[in-house]
Design a protein around this motif. Structure first.
Motif, short mmCIF file in Angstrom:
data_model
loop_
_atom_site.label_atom_id
_atom_site.label_comp_id
_atom_site.label_asym_id
_atom_site.label_seq_id
_atom_site.Cartn_x
_atom_site.Cartn_y
_atom_site.Cartn_z
N HIS A 1 0.86 -1.19 0.00
CA HIS A 1 0.00 0.00 0.00
C HIS A 1 0.90 1.24 0.00
CE1 HIS A 1 -2.94 3.00 1.12
NE2 HIS A 1 -3.89 2.10 0.94
N PRO A 2 0.57 2.23 -0.83
CA PRO A 2 1.41 3.43 -0.87
C PRO A 2 1.62 4.05 0.52
CG PRO A 2 -0.17 3.47 -2.66
CD PRO A 2 -0.51 2.27 -1.83
N ARG B 1 9.36 4.13 -3.74
CA ARG B 1 7.94 4.49 -3.63
C ARG B 1 7.24 4.43 -4.98
NH1 ARG B 1 8.05 9.55 -0.01
NH2 ARG B 1 7.89 10.46 -2.08
N ARG B 2 7.95 4.86 -6.01
CA ARG B 2 7.37 4.77 -7.35
C ARG B 2 7.12 3.32 -7.72
NH1 ARG B 2 10.47 9.12 -9.12
NH2 ARG B 2 12.19 7.75 -9.69
N ALA C 1 4.14 2.09 -5.94
CA ALA C 1 2.90 2.59 -6.53
C ALA C 1 2.50 1.73 -7.73
CB ALA C 1 3.07 4.05 -6.96
N VAL C 2 3.47 1.32 -8.51
CA VAL C 2 3.19 0.47 -9.67
C VAL C 2 2.61 -0.86 -9.20
CG1 VAL C 2 4.22 -0.86 -11.54
CG2 VAL C 2 4.96 1.49 -11.12
N ALA D 1 1.18 -1.54 -6.35
CA ALA D 1 -0.12 -1.35 -5.70
C ALA D 1 -1.23 -1.29 -6.74
CB ALA D 1 -0.11 -0.08 -4.86
N LYS D 2 -0.97 -0.59 -7.83
CA LYS D 2 -1.99 -0.48 -8.87
C LYS D 2 -2.24 -1.83 -9.53
CE LYS D 2 0.13 3.14 -10.67
NZ LYS D 2 0.49 4.31 -11.49
N ARG D 3 -1.17 -2.59 -9.67
CA ARG D 3 -1.33 -3.92 -10.27
C ARG D 3 -2.09 -4.83 -9.33
NH1 ARG D 3 -0.43 -2.05 -13.80
NH2 ARG D 3 1.71 -2.07 -14.48
#
Lengths: 170, 735
Positions: A48-49, A60-61, A64-65, A67-69
């Motif tokens: 989770h971000p 962190r980037r 984020a990738v 987490a979206k996946r």
């Protein structure tokens, strides 16, 4: 939370395009709804971000990738309409990812027909069923199946219609 | 010492600020001991501004210069129904700004809605600073779960204007659930019924110890306690009219007195079953002063608002169904929002969910407490609670025929990202444009328009040869970001936003410069910044010439760009080498205002905003390489012909052809003509700016397209095909 080393996170983000949703969530192909939810929770605890605010930017980037996946994987696998479409997509070598709308559309095509003629006769059959004319429905479904042999949705409905026919004639 | 981060419930009628530390949560009171601050801003005759409960008292004698319920207007377009309704009710002047946005006119000054909300936020910040004895710069701010992207972004902008780093925007019901379940190790499925002053939300959550998963959320952003008051006002005004022949609605002062009395009466019904409403000498009649007198019973009030209540349960039906649960099987229903203190609402909720509503949390304070809990966990390195929220509205993209196709359905978990591939429709096409909506209708115009984007800077090639991946992202704040890149070259296209309801980046910056909010006289004097003695506006020029910009502000400054090629080049960010790989194509930073992306800008992207994916409500000029030629209104792209997509996607071209009298058997060329004709009528279509067809455009079909624009108030996308001069210029440049 299951802490991962930054290097591992970066590596995972790099291959996240190639991991299928089962691999991403560490799930077996036959995972049930509860297992899917638990896996979503467990992976979210790590990716989770909000869990990674203190990490360096590049990590962190990457998080984020991932987490979206994970959201994408969960949205497909938890959904009884999308998951079969995704499974077929995987079997046919369509790649690890599937857009949500695509899964939805593929599933709709499976149920309502992939060809214009198939859809047309399937629609007619449904109208027949509403009218209670099961004989006509069976004929229309058979016609639909000549355009789309092996369409599971059509076949399933045909079985039901034939049962009704036997009932009414008995 | 860990950073201090506060939680703010920025409500329609009332706001609260709270702080969590070591497992305890305090809602912070102002020096008068009040934990609830009215979301009201009063502009005084002497130029000073007051906020909160004292400002609210100002409504009665100076309604034109007292702004309340700004939250109902924030992030809205001027043409929206909600704004029309507000203009009928509100005494202050709501005007239209450029780009269909809103401005409030008070005492010869103009304020945007984020500026008004920033004044409330600054007051809350000051209350917290006075209580805590130190400055506070970080906050989690809550919004109604059903807020769309425009409203969320505007709220975030308000936070920035107020001098706050907005750590997160979280949804009010989610925050309330956090206040209810945090640290209790619960395993429950609960509904949060959140009826605020101006909005209604229902969320169904599954709480799994440290995880708060939102299963579904639904709402109505124009239904709240104030609508209940309005019913009472109407009843009293009608009764007065019948008795005396005088319409109190025509007298601003009488109407405000009526509003206050109605709200008080409603609140009294939370405790008593009947209340006497008395407003002595409300207005002068032909034979002296007249008074309002009415005995209101709970039953009578219930009948006045019953349909509003039923509306909330229709929304509950949807949420419960989307969550895949049965209402009575839930483990609890949590009531949030002042109006839920009313027995008629409690009874109705009890009947609907067939269970006793939870009273563990204070309906007025729970949201701010949850926000504080989350704020605290965000600044502590060891985060132990996770909010898994969803997007409340479907994200849609406009395609031919006025249709809006869903890209990300509502109640999809966030953060999420989806990519659609488009191809050019014309040979050597230079830019493509897409429209984005949020809402649940397939009819584009029935949804909320979020923005229109023009992408350029990709390779020029014959039609169909350029494939552009457009990526739609919804981040953890529920804010939408859009990026586009050329699939072959991996080069990011530059983006120009041609519609946006919000403030532009430069507008926000100049507002911060003006520091209008510093004029606010806060109730907590110690830490209040010194008042600005000079007129901030007359000094604007000077202020802008020596801007004390923070690093992040500087990073967001637009570079002066006129060359599209240069802008395209700059759109490959500093970390380009890594970005070339497909896996990294999605790691590109997004230009939200979240602290994350701020940091990205700071550390990695010093200047070129052009390089950044555009925020939906960002600034038009900011990312514009040059005035992009608004040329022929032609459909410029279609779904790329991948097999999977074709299986289900409505092909815009095919759809257009369906509308044609004789679409069958057209060869490609004829088809293009058909499209051309078609699109003259269908201005909702995606269209292109194509210099190659410039010569054809000297003979445009003039009348058809603007007509449609006029008929359709929602179609505020810029009419294409009118700017032939620019088109010529573009051609000259080329030659």
């Amino acid at each position: 939370m299951a802490a991962l080393a930054p290097a591992e996170i970066l590596a995972l983000a790099r291959i996240s395009e190639e991991l299928d949703y089962y691999q991403l969530l560490h799930l077996q192909d036959d995972a049930n709804a509860r297992q899917i939810k638990d896996a979503y929770y467990e992976t979210s605890r790590t990716f989770h971000p909000d869990a990674c605010r203190h990490l360096p930017d590049d990590v962190r980037r990457a998080v984020a990738v991932i987490a979206k996946r994970i959201s994408e994987a969960y949205s497909i696998l938890r959904d009884p309409r999308r998951r079969p479409a995704y499974d077929r997509h995987l079997e046919s070598g369509g790649g690890a990812r599937m857009q949500l709308a695509q899964a939805e559309g593929a599933q709709r095509a499976e149920v309502e027909g992939k060809t214009p003629q198939g859809r047309q006769y399937f629609t007619l059959a449904n109208q027949d069923i509403r009218r209670g004319d099961f004989a006509a429905a069976a004929r229309n479904l058979q016609t639909a199946l000549t355009f789309e042999p092996g369409n599971e949705g059509f076949e399933k409905l045909l079985v039901e219609v034939r049962e009704k026919l036997e009932h009414s004639s008995a | 010492m860990a950073d201090i981060a506060i939680g703010i419930d920025l409500g329609t009628s009332n706001s609260c600020v709270a702080r969590a530390e070591d497992g305890t949560v305090d809602v912070l009171a102002n020096p008068y001991g009040e934990k609830i601050t009215a979301s009201v801003v009063a502009f005084r005759e002497d130029g000073s501004i007051t906020v909160g409960n004292s400002a609210k008292a100002n409504i009665i004698h100076d309604p034109e210069n007292t702004v309340s319920s700004a939250k109902r207007l924030i992030g809205r377009y001027y043409f929206s129904e909600e704004v029309k309704k507000a203009r009928a009710i509100c005494a202050y002047d709501i005007a239209e700004s450029e780009g269909h946005g809103l401005r409030i006119n008070v005492r010869n000054e103009q304020f945007s809605l984020p500026e008004i909300s920033a004044m409330v936020l600054r007051e809350l910040k000051a209350i917290a600073e006075a209580r805590l004895g130190q400055s506070v710069s970080k906050a989690v701010i809550t919004v109604p779960a059903y807020f769309n992207d425009n409203q969320r972004q505007a709220t975030k902008d308000a936070g920035r204007i107020a001098g706050l780093e907005v750590l997160r925007i979280i949804n009010e019901p989610t925050a309330a659930a956090l206040a209810y379940g945090f640290g209790k190790g619960l395993k429950q499925r609960v509904a949060v019924y959140d009826l605020g002053g101006g909005t209604f939300d229902i969320s169904v959550l599954e709480i799994g110890e440290d995880i708060f998963e939102v299963l579904s959320t639904c709402g109505d952003t124009f239904l709240g306690g104030e609508d209940f008051d309005d019913r009472l006002i109407d009843m009293l005004a009608d009764e007065f009219l019948a008795n005396t022949g005088i319409n109190l609605r025509n007298d601003r002062f009488a109407l405000e007195k009526l509003k206050v009395a109605s709200e008080d009466a409603k609140k009294a019904l939370s405790v008593d079953s009947a209340v006497d409403i008395r407003i002595p000498d409300i207005i002068e009649g032909p034979e002296g002063m007249l008074s309002v007198e009415h005995q209101l019973t709970s039953v009578e009030f219930g009948s006045l608002v019953n349909d509003l209540l039923q509306r909330t349960f229709k929304v509950c039906d949807e949420a419960v169904q989307e969550a895949g649960v049965v209402a009575r099987d839930l483990d609890g229903v949590v009531l949030v929002g002042g109006p839920t203190r009313l027995p008629i609402i409690r009874d109705a909720v009890r009947a609907y969910f067939q269970m006793e509503p939870k009273t563990d949390v204070d309906p007025d304070l729970a949201v701010s407490m949850g926000a504080a809990i989350h704020a605290s966990s965000l600044v502590n390195p060891k985060n132990d609670t996770f909010l898994l929220d969803v997007t409340p509205l479907s994200l849609r993209i406009g395609v031919a025929g006025g249709i809006a196709e869903s890209v990300i359905e509502r109640n999809t978990p966030v953060p999420i990202e989806q990519t659609r591939t488009f191809t050019t429709f014309k040979d050597y096409q230079e830019s493509v444009s897409i429209r984005i909506y949020q809402g649940e209708s397939r009819e584009a115009e029935e949804n909320e328009p979020l923005g229109q984007f023009e992408f350029s800077g990709f390779a020029k090639a014959r039609r169909g040869e350029v494939e552009i991946d457009v990526t739609f992202e919804i981040d953890t704040d529920g804010i939408v970001n859009v990026t586009a890149r050329d699939r072959d070259t991996g080069q990011k296209a530059s983006i120009r936003i041609t519609l946006s309801s919000g403030l532009s980046e430069s507008e926000i910056e100049s507002i911060i410069e003006r520091a209008n909010t510093d004029r606010v006289e806060t109730t907590t004097l110690e830490i209040t910044p010194p008042p600005v003695s000079r007129d901030p506006r007359s000094e604007l020029e000077e202020a802008l010439s020596t801007p004390p910009l923070s690093d992040s502000q500087r990073a967001l400054e637009p570079v002066s760009e006129s060359d599209p090629a240069a802008s395209a080049a700059s759109s490959t960010p500093a970390h380009a080498p890594d970005e070339a790989t497909p896996a990294d194509a999605v790691t590109q930073p997004f230009l939200g205002m979240s602290p994350d992306s701020d940091d990205l800008l700071l550390d990695e992207e010093p200047a070129p905003l052009l390089a950044e994916p555009a925020r939906l409500s960002g600034e038009p000029q900011l990312a514009a390489p040059e005035p992009i030629v608004a040329a022929s209104p032609e459909p410029f792209f279609e779904e790329a012909p991948t097999d999977e997509m074709v299986a289900y996607t409505k092909n815009p071209k095919a759809m257009d052809l369906d509308l044609e009298p004789d679409p069958v058997g057209l060869d490609i060329d004829t088809e293009v003509e058909t499209e051309d004709n078609q699109v003259v009528e269908l201005t909702d279509d995606l269209h292109i700016a194509n210099t190659q067809t410039a010569s054809e455009l000297h003979d445009p079909e003039p009348e058809a397209e603007p007509q449609v624009l006029e008929e359709n108030p929602h179609d505020l996308f810029e009419p294409a095909g009118t700017d032939l001069t620019t088109l010529d210029e573009a051609e000259d440049e080329k030659g």
